[in-house]
Design an enzyme around this catalytic site. Sequence first.
Site, PDB file in Angstrom:
ATOM      1  N   ASN A  17      57.778  49.491 104.597  1.00  0.00           N
ATOM      2  CA  ASN A  17      57.610  48.480 103.540  1.00  0.00           C
ATOM      3  C   ASN A  17      57.034  49.186 102.316  1.00  0.00           C
ATOM      4  O   ASN A  17      55.854  49.521 102.293  1.00  0.00           O
ATOM      5  CB  ASN A  17      56.673  47.375 104.031  1.00  0.00           C
ATOM      6  CG  ASN A  17      56.363  46.359 102.939  1.00  0.00           C
ATOM      7  OD1 ASN A  17      56.973  46.369 101.878  1.00  0.00           O
ATOM      8  ND2 ASN A  17      55.399  45.489 103.201  1.00  0.00           N
ATOM      9  N   TRP A  18      57.894  49.408 101.324  1.00  0.00           N
ATOM     10  CA  TRP A  18      57.449  50.156 100.140  1.00  0.00           C
ATOM     11  C   TRP A  18      56.568  49.312  99.228  1.00  0.00           C
ATOM     12  O   TRP A  18      55.983  49.832  98.286  1.00  0.00           O
ATOM     13  CB  TRP A  18      58.656  50.649  99.345  1.00  0.00           C
ATOM     14  CG  TRP A  18      59.526  51.645 100.054  1.00  0.00           C
ATOM     15  CD1 TRP A  18      59.339  52.159 101.322  1.00  0.00           C
ATOM     16  CD2 TRP A  18      60.711  52.260  99.534  1.00  0.00           C
ATOM     17  NE1 TRP A  18      60.345  53.047 101.611  1.00  0.00           N
ATOM     18  CE2 TRP A  18      61.205  53.133 100.539  1.00  0.00           C
ATOM     19  CE3 TRP A  18      61.400  52.158  98.336  1.00  0.00           C
ATOM     20  CZ2 TRP A  18      62.365  53.895 100.361  1.00  0.00           C
ATOM     21  CZ3 TRP A  18      62.549  52.913  98.149  1.00  0.00           C
ATOM     22  CH2 TRP A  18      63.020  53.779  99.152  1.00  0.00           C
ATOM     23  N   LYS A  19      56.520  48.017  99.444  1.00  0.00           N
ATOM     24  CA  LYS A  19      55.774  47.113  98.552  1.00  0.00           C
ATOM     25  C   LYS A  19      56.249  47.342  97.107  1.00  0.00           C
ATOM     26  O   LYS A  19      57.415  47.644  96.899  1.00  0.00           O
ATOM     27  CB  LYS A  19      54.271  47.304  98.751  1.00  0.00           C
ATOM     28  CG  LYS A  19      53.892  47.199 100.249  1.00  0.00           C
ATOM     29  CD  LYS A  19      52.432  47.099 100.506  1.00  0.00           C
ATOM     30  CE  LYS A  19      52.186  46.984 102.007  1.00  0.00           C
ATOM     31  NZ  LYS A  19      50.806  46.802 102.359  1.00  0.00           N
ATOM     32  N   GLY A  79      46.172  48.811 104.586  1.00  0.00           N
ATOM     33  CA  GLY A  79      45.736  49.624 103.455  1.00  0.00           C
ATOM     34  C   GLY A  79      44.288  50.070 103.518  1.00  0.00           C
ATOM     35  O   GLY A  79      43.755  50.583 102.533  1.00  0.00           O
ATOM     36  N   GLU A 108      50.314  39.751 102.002  1.00  0.00           N
ATOM     37  CA  GLU A 108      50.161  39.813 100.539  1.00  0.00           C
ATOM     38  C   GLU A 108      50.876  38.645  99.861  1.00  0.00           C
ATOM     39  O   GLU A 108      50.444  38.182  98.802  1.00  0.00           O
ATOM     40  CB  GLU A 108      50.671  41.180 100.033  1.00  0.00           C
ATOM     41  CG  GLU A 108      49.684  42.285 100.405  1.00  0.00           C
ATOM     42  CD  GLU A 108      50.302  43.645 100.670  1.00  0.00           C
ATOM     43  OE1 GLU A 108      51.439  43.890 100.246  1.00  0.00           O
ATOM     44  OE2 GLU A 108      49.621  44.468 101.311  1.00  0.00           O
ATOM     45  N   SER A 153      47.740  50.411 108.457  1.00  0.00           N
ATOM     46  CA  SER A 153      47.227  51.783 108.494  1.00  0.00           C
ATOM     47  C   SER A 153      47.840  52.624 109.602  1.00  0.00           C
ATOM     48  O   SER A 153      47.156  53.416 110.254  1.00  0.00           O
ATOM     49  CB  SER A 153      45.685  51.784 108.579  1.00  0.00           C
ATOM     50  OG  SER A 153      45.139  51.176 107.421  1.00  0.00           O
ATOM     51  N   HIS A 182      54.579  38.104 104.640  1.00  0.00           N
ATOM     52  CA  HIS A 182      53.618  39.220 104.593  1.00  0.00           C
ATOM     53  C   HIS A 182      52.275  38.682 104.091  1.00  0.00           C
ATOM     54  O   HIS A 182      52.242  37.788 103.240  1.00  0.00           O
ATOM     55  CB  HIS A 182      54.150  40.314 103.667  1.00  0.00           C
ATOM     56  CG  HIS A 182      53.364  41.583 103.788  1.00  0.00           C
ATOM     57  ND1 HIS A 182      52.155  41.749 103.156  1.00  0.00           N
ATOM     58  CD2 HIS A 182      53.584  42.713 104.498  1.00  0.00           C
ATOM     59  CE1 HIS A 182      51.669  42.943 103.472  1.00  0.00           C
ATOM     60  NE2 HIS A 182      52.518  43.549 104.281  1.00  0.00           N
ATOM     61  N   GLU A 198      50.271  42.199 111.836  1.00  0.00           N
ATOM     62  CA  GLU A 198      49.571  43.002 110.838  1.00  0.00           C
ATOM     63  C   GLU A 198      48.193  42.404 110.569  1.00  0.00           C
ATOM     64  O   GLU A 198      48.063  41.476 109.751  1.00  0.00           O
ATOM     65  CB  GLU A 198      50.360  43.027 109.528  1.00  0.00           C
ATOM     66  CG  GLU A 198      51.726  43.673 109.640  1.00  0.00           C
ATOM     67  CD  GLU A 198      52.169  44.301 108.322  1.00  0.00           C
ATOM     68  OE1 GLU A 198      52.447  45.495 108.331  1.00  0.00           O
ATOM     69  OE2 GLU A 198      52.195  43.604 107.305  1.00  0.00           O
ATOM     70  N   GLY A 223      53.229  50.778 105.646  1.00  0.00           N
ATOM     71  CA  GLY A 223      53.129  50.635 104.202  1.00  0.00           C
ATOM     72  C   GLY A 223      52.979  52.003 103.546  1.00  0.00           C
ATOM     73  O   GLY A 223      53.952  52.743 103.381  1.00  0.00           O
ATOM     74  N   GLY A 224      51.754  52.365 103.221  1.00  0.00           N
ATOM     75  CA  GLY A 224      51.460  53.583 102.461  1.00  0.00           C
ATOM     76  C   GLY A 224      52.167  54.836 102.983  1.00  0.00           C
ATOM     77  O   GLY A 224      52.745  55.601 102.197  1.00  0.00           O
TER      78      GLY A 224
HETATM   79  P1  13P Z   1      49.603  50.102 105.271  1.00  0.00           P
HETATM   80  O1  13P Z   1      50.452  50.886 106.261  1.00  0.00           O
HETATM   81  O2  13P Z   1      49.554  50.732 103.919  1.00  0.00           O
HETATM   82  O3  13P Z   1      48.275  49.757 105.849  1.00  0.00           O
HETATM   83  O4  13P Z   1      50.374  48.708 105.033  1.00  0.00           O
HETATM   84  C1  13P Z   1      50.799  47.969 106.112  1.00  0.00           C
HETATM   85  C2  13P Z   1      51.653  46.876 105.637  1.00  0.00           C
HETATM   86  O5  13P Z   1      51.199  45.946 104.992  1.00  0.00           O
HETATM   87  C3  13P Z   1      53.099  46.950 105.940  1.00  0.00           C
HETATM   88  O6  13P Z   1      53.736  45.771 105.666  1.00  0.00           O
END
Ligand code: 13P
Length: 263
Positions: free
Chosen positions: A13-15, A181, A107, A221, A105, A175, A242-243
């Site tokens: 997930n590149w956000k 994050g 977010e 994470s 998600h 999640e 994510g990251g």
């Molecule tokens: P991180 O891997 O950056 O913690 O993000 C997880 C995430 O929200 C994937 O959708």
Amino acid sequence: MAAVTRTPLIAGNWKMNLDHQQAIALVQKLDWALKDAKHENGSVEVALFPPFTDLRSVQTLIAADKISFALGAQDLSVHDSGAYTGEISGQFLAKLDCRYVIIGHSERRQYHDETDAVVAAKTKAALRHGLVPVICVGETAEDLEKHGASAVPVAQLEAALEGVAPGADIVVAYEPVWAIGSGQAATPEQAQQVCAPLRAVVADKLGADAAAATRVLYGGSVGASNIAGFMREPDVDGALVGGASLKVDDFAAIIRFQKHIGV
Ligand code: 13P
């Protein structure tokens, strides 16, 4: 019920990161890194979730170079078409060869006030257009303290699957909000303790066969150093990253978890 082998799913997930040119560069580098490492395609499904504006470029690259990554979007509209300025229909995503779409998600729930009802409507919109919804659920640190780990994610998944037809093809992503994050992932045991009840919700709502076939992912994470631990758990079938999905070497190592899982 016959035993079902679930192909692990590693999803990036590149956000809101990478424009379409940066997206092309990352996908090419990731493909080369996996080829260099003689990664065996097919042992793991890889799905990428770029921003909307990158989808067409990534779709074209994947098709032209016969790269075996699946494509997904980060959200979709509850509506199919019409006067909804700024919204993206599932119909458009399907036309771009998207197989998946992330729904609910944390977010989106946090910054866009997406309620369980909206998440349920988006789940149905995805299925209506032949997309596989990746339904995200997870508790905040406060929820964890008050209700324990599984109560909130279980309730969120029950709400998302309300009225969904038995046998529907879905993916569930657990999640924990406190882990996203933060660099502070859940432990594999904590992930298993929530992923197992989530699979039970799928069984209850969609049937035993669907539950056996559904991939339940852990996200929050995830990195190259902790993926193997999660993948050893019986009810964790992959990761929503994510990251680390923005870093070619890290994401390639996560995809190649079978090389360092030690089983
Ligand atoms: P991180 O891997 O950056 O913690 O993000 C997880 C995430 O929200 C994937 O959708």
